[in-house]
Design an enzyme around this catalytic site. Structure first.
Site, PDB file in Angstrom:
ATOM      1  N   PHE A   1      -1.771  16.012   4.444  1.00 56.30           N
ATOM      2  CA  PHE A   1      -2.002  15.433   3.124  1.00 56.30           C
ATOM      3  C   PHE A   1      -0.713  15.471   2.320  1.00 56.30           C
ATOM      4  O   PHE A   1      -0.083  16.511   2.184  1.00 56.30           O
ATOM      5  CB  PHE A   1      -3.114  16.177   2.388  1.00 56.30           C
ATOM      6  CG  PHE A   1      -3.611  15.435   1.192  1.00 56.30           C
ATOM      7  CD1 PHE A   1      -4.566  14.438   1.317  1.00 56.30           C
ATOM      8  CD2 PHE A   1      -3.091  15.713  -0.071  1.00 56.30           C
ATOM      9  CE1 PHE A   1      -5.004  13.731   0.206  1.00 56.30           C
ATOM     10  CE2 PHE A   1      -3.521  15.010  -1.182  1.00 56.30           C
ATOM     11  CZ  PHE A   1      -4.483  14.015  -1.053  1.00 56.30           C
TER      12      PHE A   1
ATOM     13  N   GLU B   1       0.842  -1.215   0.000  1.00 55.16           N
ATOM     14  CA  GLU B   1       0.000   0.000   0.000  1.00 55.16           C
ATOM     15  C   GLU B   1       0.866   1.250   0.000  1.00 55.16           C
ATOM     16  O   GLU B   1       1.989   1.228   0.498  1.00 55.16           O
ATOM     17  CB  GLU B   1      -0.857   0.025   1.278  1.00 55.16           C
ATOM     18  CG  GLU B   1      -2.272  -0.499   1.096  1.00 55.16           C
ATOM     19  CD  GLU B   1      -3.226   0.522   0.476  1.00 55.16           C
ATOM     20  OE1 GLU B   1      -2.770   1.443  -0.233  1.00 55.16           O
ATOM     21  OE2 GLU B   1      -4.439   0.381   0.705  1.00 55.16           O
ATOM     22  N   ASP B   2       0.306   2.339  -0.512  1.00 55.80           N
ATOM     23  CA  ASP B   2       1.007   3.623  -0.405  1.00 55.80           C
ATOM     24  C   ASP B   2       0.890   4.185   1.003  1.00 55.80           C
ATOM     25  O   ASP B   2       1.857   4.625   1.595  1.00 55.80           O
ATOM     26  CB  ASP B   2       0.475   4.625  -1.451  1.00 55.80           C
ATOM     27  CG  ASP B   2      -1.050   4.783  -1.453  1.00 55.80           C
ATOM     28  OD1 ASP B   2      -1.745   4.096  -0.667  1.00 55.80           O
ATOM     29  OD2 ASP B   2      -1.556   5.595  -2.249  1.00 55.80           O
TER      30      ASP B   2
ATOM     31  N   LYS C   1      -0.528   6.943   8.760  1.00 52.18           N
ATOM     32  CA  LYS C   1      -1.029   8.130   9.469  1.00 52.18           C
ATOM     33  C   LYS C   1      -1.913   7.625  10.608  1.00 52.18           C
ATOM     34  O   LYS C   1      -3.143   7.657  10.503  1.00 52.18           O
ATOM     35  CB  LYS C   1      -1.923   8.960   8.527  1.00 52.18           C
ATOM     36  CG  LYS C   1      -1.226   9.996   7.682  1.00 52.18           C
ATOM     37  CD  LYS C   1      -2.294  10.940   7.110  1.00 52.18           C
ATOM     38  CE  LYS C   1      -2.038  11.260   5.663  1.00 52.18           C
ATOM     39  NZ  LYS C   1      -3.135  12.014   5.022  1.00 52.18           N
TER      40      LYS C   1
ATOM     41  N   ARG D   1       1.688  12.043  -8.934  1.00 54.38           N
ATOM     42  CA  ARG D   1       2.101  10.671  -8.614  1.00 54.38           C
ATOM     43  C   ARG D   1       3.542  10.402  -9.025  1.00 54.38           C
ATOM     44  O   ARG D   1       4.220   9.553  -8.459  1.00 54.38           O
ATOM     45  CB  ARG D   1       1.204   9.656  -9.334  1.00 54.38           C
ATOM     46  CG  ARG D   1      -0.228   9.615  -8.852  1.00 54.38           C
ATOM     47  CD  ARG D   1      -0.902   8.358  -9.409  1.00 54.38           C
ATOM     48  NE  ARG D   1      -2.349   8.368  -9.279  1.00 54.38           N
ATOM     49  CZ  ARG D   1      -3.025   7.986  -8.191  1.00 54.38           C
ATOM     50  NH1 ARG D   1      -2.374   7.573  -7.135  1.00 54.38           N
ATOM     51  NH2 ARG D   1      -4.338   8.010  -8.172  1.00 54.38           N
TER      52      ARG D   1
ATOM     53  N   ASP E   1      -4.503   5.254   6.058  1.00 53.36           N
ATOM     54  CA  ASP E   1      -5.052   6.512   6.558  1.00 53.36           C
ATOM     55  C   ASP E   1      -6.192   6.190   7.536  1.00 53.36           C
ATOM     56  O   ASP E   1      -5.939   5.872   8.691  1.00 53.36           O
ATOM     57  CB  ASP E   1      -5.523   7.314   5.330  1.00 53.36           C
ATOM     58  CG  ASP E   1      -5.964   8.724   5.643  1.00 53.36           C
ATOM     59  OD1 ASP E   1      -5.289   9.403   6.414  1.00 53.36           O
ATOM     60  OD2 ASP E   1      -7.002   9.155   5.097  1.00 53.36           O
TER      61      ASP E   1
HETATM   62  P1  IMP Z   1      -7.679   4.667   3.860  1.00 54.27           P
HETATM   63  O1  IMP Z   1      -8.369   5.916   4.334  1.00 54.27           O
HETATM   64  O2  IMP Z   1      -6.763   4.094   4.912  1.00 54.27           O
HETATM   65  O3  IMP Z   1      -8.666   3.669   3.334  1.00 54.27           O
HETATM   66  O4  IMP Z   1      -6.743   5.100   2.670  1.00 54.27           O
HETATM   67  C1  IMP Z   1      -7.290   5.136   1.397  1.00 54.27           C
HETATM   68  C2  IMP Z   1      -6.401   5.707   0.363  1.00 54.27           C
HETATM   69  O5  IMP Z   1      -6.493   7.108   0.437  1.00 54.27           O
HETATM   70  C3  IMP Z   1      -4.910   5.440   0.397  1.00 54.27           C
HETATM   71  O6  IMP Z   1      -4.543   4.196  -0.112  1.00 54.27           O
HETATM   72  C4  IMP Z   1      -4.439   6.570  -0.504  1.00 54.27           C
HETATM   73  O7  IMP Z   1      -4.540   6.204  -1.855  1.00 54.27           O
HETATM   74  C5  IMP Z   1      -5.400   7.676  -0.167  1.00 54.27           C
HETATM   75  N1  IMP Z   1      -4.776   8.647   0.761  1.00 54.27           N
HETATM   76  C6  IMP Z   1      -4.852   8.709   2.100  1.00 54.27           C
HETATM   77  N2  IMP Z   1      -4.122   9.731   2.604  1.00 54.27           N
HETATM   78  C7  IMP Z   1      -3.558  10.323   1.518  1.00 54.27           C
HETATM   79  C8  IMP Z   1      -2.659  11.445   1.367  1.00 54.27           C
HETATM   80  O8  IMP Z   1      -2.201  12.112   2.302  1.00 54.27           O
HETATM   81  N3  IMP Z   1      -2.312  11.740   0.074  1.00 54.27           N
HETATM   82  C9  IMP Z   1      -2.762  11.060  -1.007  1.00 54.27           C
HETATM   83  N4  IMP Z   1      -3.578  10.003  -0.903  1.00 54.27           N
HETATM   84  C10 IMP Z   1      -3.973   9.641   0.356  1.00 54.27           C
HETATM   85 MG    MG Z   2      -4.500   3.809  -2.244  1.00 53.94          MG
END
Ligand code: IMP
Ligand code: MG
Length: 179
Positions: free
Chosen positions: A153, A97-98, A129, A166, A101
């Site tokens: 962010f 995963e990147d 995070k 990206r 969040d």
């Molecule tokens: P989740 O909220 O943990 O489900 O994260 C969902 C997705 O939101 C991540 O895989 C990212 O692609 C995107 N995301 C969350 N935080 C950021 C950020 O700070 N920058 C860019 N994309 C983000």
């Molecule tokens: Mg993602």
């Protein structure tokens, strides 16, 4: 409306950390075959760089989830937009995963993968995070984490803002230049 991107984690710092993570993963999976699964789109650069450092029998697959409709806010429900192409039954699976969040994507992946009966399931994320985690998902912690960051962010190295940035080789924060 002016925006500039300020370096938060440099290309060099990322490369060093990717190498460290790869060494740990190489040790943990020594002698085993590993299926690495990239979560699209954000995970593509991290997966590519990490994969090159893995000294294992590696196979790859990709999965695409939708969570962010556009902009900076998550839409809530996480959909599988494109599923795996290969069977993972009985395989050691490491999802790449990147960023973790709110934890909703991670949670969705856990439920989905558990129905597919892999031999093991772990998650590796470049960024975490923890302060952003949904209250019912605070227990979710990735098995491998590149960097823990504040509630900010970020873009670059795979991560986007409205599909842009990206391709940046570093992780950056967006700074408003009006005032
Ligand atoms: P989740 O909220 O943990 O489900 O994260 C969902 C997705 O939101 C991540 O895989 C990212 O692609 C995107 N995301 C969350 N935080 C950021 C950020 O700070 N920058 C860019 N994309 C983000
Ligand atoms: Mg993602």
């Amino acid at each position: 409306m002016g925006t500039k991107i300020e370096v938060m984690i440099s290309e060099e710092e990322i490369a060093k950390r990717v190498l460290e993570l790869a060494e740990v993963i190489n040790n943990d999976y020594r002698g085993k075959a590993l299926k690495i699964i990239c979560v699209l789109t954000g995970g593509f650069i991290f997966m590519a760089d990490l994969a090159k450092r893995l000294d294992l029998d590696v196979k790859m697959d990709f999965i695409d989830l939708s969570s962010y409709a556009s902009g900076k806010e998550s839409s809530g429900s996480v959909k599988i937009v494109r599923d795996l192409k290969t069977d993972i039954t009985g395989e050691h699976v490491l999802v790449i995963e990147d960023i973790v969040d709110t934890g909703r994507s991670y949670n969705r992946l856990l439920t989905h993968m558990s129905t597919l009966n892999p031999a093991s399931f772990k998650l590796c994320t470049l960024l975490d995070k923890p302060s952003r985690r949904d209250s019912e998902l605070v227990h979710l912690r990735a098995d491998y984490i590149g960097f823990e960051i504040e509630n900010e962010f970020v873009v670059g190295y795979g991560l986007d803002f409205d599909q842009s940035y990206r391709n940046l080789p570093f992780i950056g924060r967006m700074v408003n230049t009006d005032e």
